[in-house]
Design a protein around this motif. Structure first.
Motif, PDB file in Angstrom:
ATOM      1  N   ARG A   1       0.831  -1.231   0.172  1.00 28.15           N
ATOM      2  CA  ARG A   1      -0.074   0.055  -0.121  1.00 28.15           C
ATOM      3  C   ARG A   1       0.780   1.157   0.029  1.00 28.15           C
ATOM      4  NH1 ARG A   1      -5.000   0.540   3.744  1.00 28.15           N
ATOM      5  NH2 ARG A   1      -5.877  -1.234   2.226  1.00 28.15           N
ATOM      6  N   GLU A   2       1.846   0.955   0.648  1.00 33.48           N
ATOM      7  CA  GLU A   2       2.872   2.281   0.737  1.00 33.48           C
ATOM      8  C   GLU A   2       3.411   2.666  -0.645  1.00 33.48           C
ATOM      9  OE1 GLU A   2       3.477   4.690   3.032  1.00 33.48           O
ATOM     10  OE2 GLU A   2       2.257   3.783   4.603  1.00 33.48           O
ATOM     11  N   LEU A   3       3.796   1.609  -1.338  1.00 26.62           N
ATOM     12  CA  LEU A   3       4.197   1.576  -2.657  1.00 26.62           C
ATOM     13  C   LEU A   3       3.288   2.095  -3.513  1.00 26.62           C
ATOM     14  CD1 LEU A   3       6.570  -1.506  -2.866  1.00 26.62           C
ATOM     15  CD2 LEU A   3       7.121   0.518  -2.508  1.00 26.62           C
ATOM     16  N   ASN A   4       2.017   1.670  -3.434  1.00 25.39           N
ATOM     17  CA  ASN A   4       1.148   2.213  -4.387  1.00 25.39           C
ATOM     18  C   ASN A   4       0.716   3.668  -4.253  1.00 25.39           C
ATOM     19  OD1 ASN A   4       0.939  -0.494  -5.466  1.00 25.39           O
ATOM     20  ND2 ASN A   4      -0.614  -1.004  -3.981  1.00 25.39           N
ATOM     21  N   LYS A   5       0.750   4.132  -2.962  1.00 22.77           N
ATOM     22  CA  LYS A   5       0.555   5.563  -2.482  1.00 22.77           C
ATOM     23  C   LYS A   5       1.504   6.393  -3.076  1.00 22.77           C
ATOM     24  CE  LYS A   5       1.018   6.496   1.605  1.00 22.77           C
ATOM     25  NZ  LYS A   5       0.832   6.709   3.279  1.00 22.77           N
ATOM     26  N   GLY A   6       2.957   5.842  -2.865  1.00 19.71           N
ATOM     27  CA  GLY A   6       4.168   6.667  -3.441  1.00 19.71           C
ATOM     28  C   GLY A   6       3.908   6.665  -5.003  1.00 19.71           C
ATOM     29  N   GLY A   7       3.576   5.454  -5.790  1.00 17.31           N
ATOM     30  CA  GLY A   7       3.563   5.580  -7.109  1.00 17.31           C
ATOM     31  C   GLY A   7       2.460   6.520  -7.520  1.00 17.31           C
ATOM     32  N   ASP A   8       1.269   6.807  -6.777  1.00 15.15           N
ATOM     33  CA  ASP A   8       0.073   7.722  -7.259  1.00 15.15           C
ATOM     34  C   ASP A   8       0.459   9.181  -6.715  1.00 15.15           C
ATOM     35  OD1 ASP A   8      -1.344   5.457  -7.674  1.00 15.15           O
ATOM     36  OD2 ASP A   8      -2.330   5.499  -5.804  1.00 15.15           O
TER      37      ASP A   8
END
Length: 287
Positions: free
Chosen positions: A280-287
């Motif tokens: 989730r942290e990676l997806n949030k950083g990518g967004d």
């Protein structure tokens, strides 16, 4: 007050030459530099003054249970909104129900996003390191002791030129015998422990369940492989002996896991929770 006594209260530095200073500080030997240095020194230890009129007035108002419950719910909602990486129980259970044994095995032998090994492989590595270290220490000590006894038995009739020569030869024989015994037994125990740990951990990860069965199977297979040079009969006897050892050792290990709440199910639950948080942290950083 006599004129020879100096008042210890410090005046402002810019008023040292005023006539009032001579009235309140009748010290003829004091110079402006004295008051300046003393004023700076005491200013290092001064604490701020807070008057009662400056304190905020607290008004105690009665709070109803409904208002308190509403405030707690709002506070919890704010924390959930602020912490975007919070994983719910429903999400973890959905992930656990959707994964298969092959997925768990693949994740076990794959490094994470930070380049670290899985907890299972880390556990295997740490266990092998401790087992091999303890095996080398114990077997090298025993081998060196037997080497010293063998040297004394074989050289009872040998005449040495000096006591130093005899002691040196004996010490060399003890060290060499201990190192040889330590390396041989560490190699054997290391191979057995490696096969046993990899098999037992792989079975537990694939089933996502801790039990005595994986230790019995792993010990039986390991015993059969180590006795493969003796033929089918040797492999069968090695498998039976290994299975019995795995039954005893697995019972102890499984009981310890239950006592410490470190079963495969619980550890996998914690790992999945951490895995979902990282994703989730990676997806949030990518967004």
């Amino acid at each position: 007050m006599p004129s020879s006594v100096c008042i210890m209260e410090d005046p402002p530095v810019d008023r040292l030459t005023s006539p009032i200073l001579k009235k309140y500080y009748p010290c003829p030997n004091a110079s402006p530099g004295y008051f300046s240095l003393r004023h700076k020194f005491r200013s290092l230890f001064q604490l701020p003054r807070i008057h009662a009129s400056e304190l905020p007035v607290q008004q105690n108002k009665p709070v109803s249970p409904a208002d308190a419950l509403t405030a707690a719910a709002e506070s919890l909602q704010k924390k959930v909104v602020q912490n975007k990486s919070l994983i719910s129980e429903v999400e973890i259970q959905q992930f656990l129900s959707s994964e298969t044994g092959s997925d768990r095995l693949k994740r076990m032998y794959t490094k994470d996003v930070d380049g670290f090994q899985s907890p299972e492989l880390w556990f295997i590595g740490q266990s092998l390191l401790k087992i091999c270290g303890m095996t080398f220490l114990i077997t090298s000590y025993i081998g060196g002791k037997h080497g010293g006894e063998k040297f004394a038995k074989e050289n009872q009739a040998t005449a040495f030129r000096t006591q130093f020569q005899a002691s040196r030869l004996r010490n060399d024989h003890v060290v060499l015998a201990g190192m040889k015994s330590g390396f041989i037994w560490t190699y054997r125990v290391g191979i057995f422990s490696s096969i046993f740990l990899f098999l037992s951990q792989s079975i537990a990860v694939y089933r996502n369940k801790s039990s005595v069965m994986e230790y019995v199977i792993a010990s039986g297979v390991t015993g059969s492989l180590l006795k493969a040079n003796l033929g089918p009969k040797g492999m069968m006897s090695g498998g039976v002996f290994g299975s019995l050892m795995g039954l005893v050792g697995g019972t102890l290990i499984y009981g310890f896991m239950l006592m410490t709440n470190e079963t495969q199910e619980q550890r996998h639950y914690w790992n999945i929770q951490k895995y979902l948080e990282v994703q989730r942290e990676l997806n949030k950083g990518g967004d």
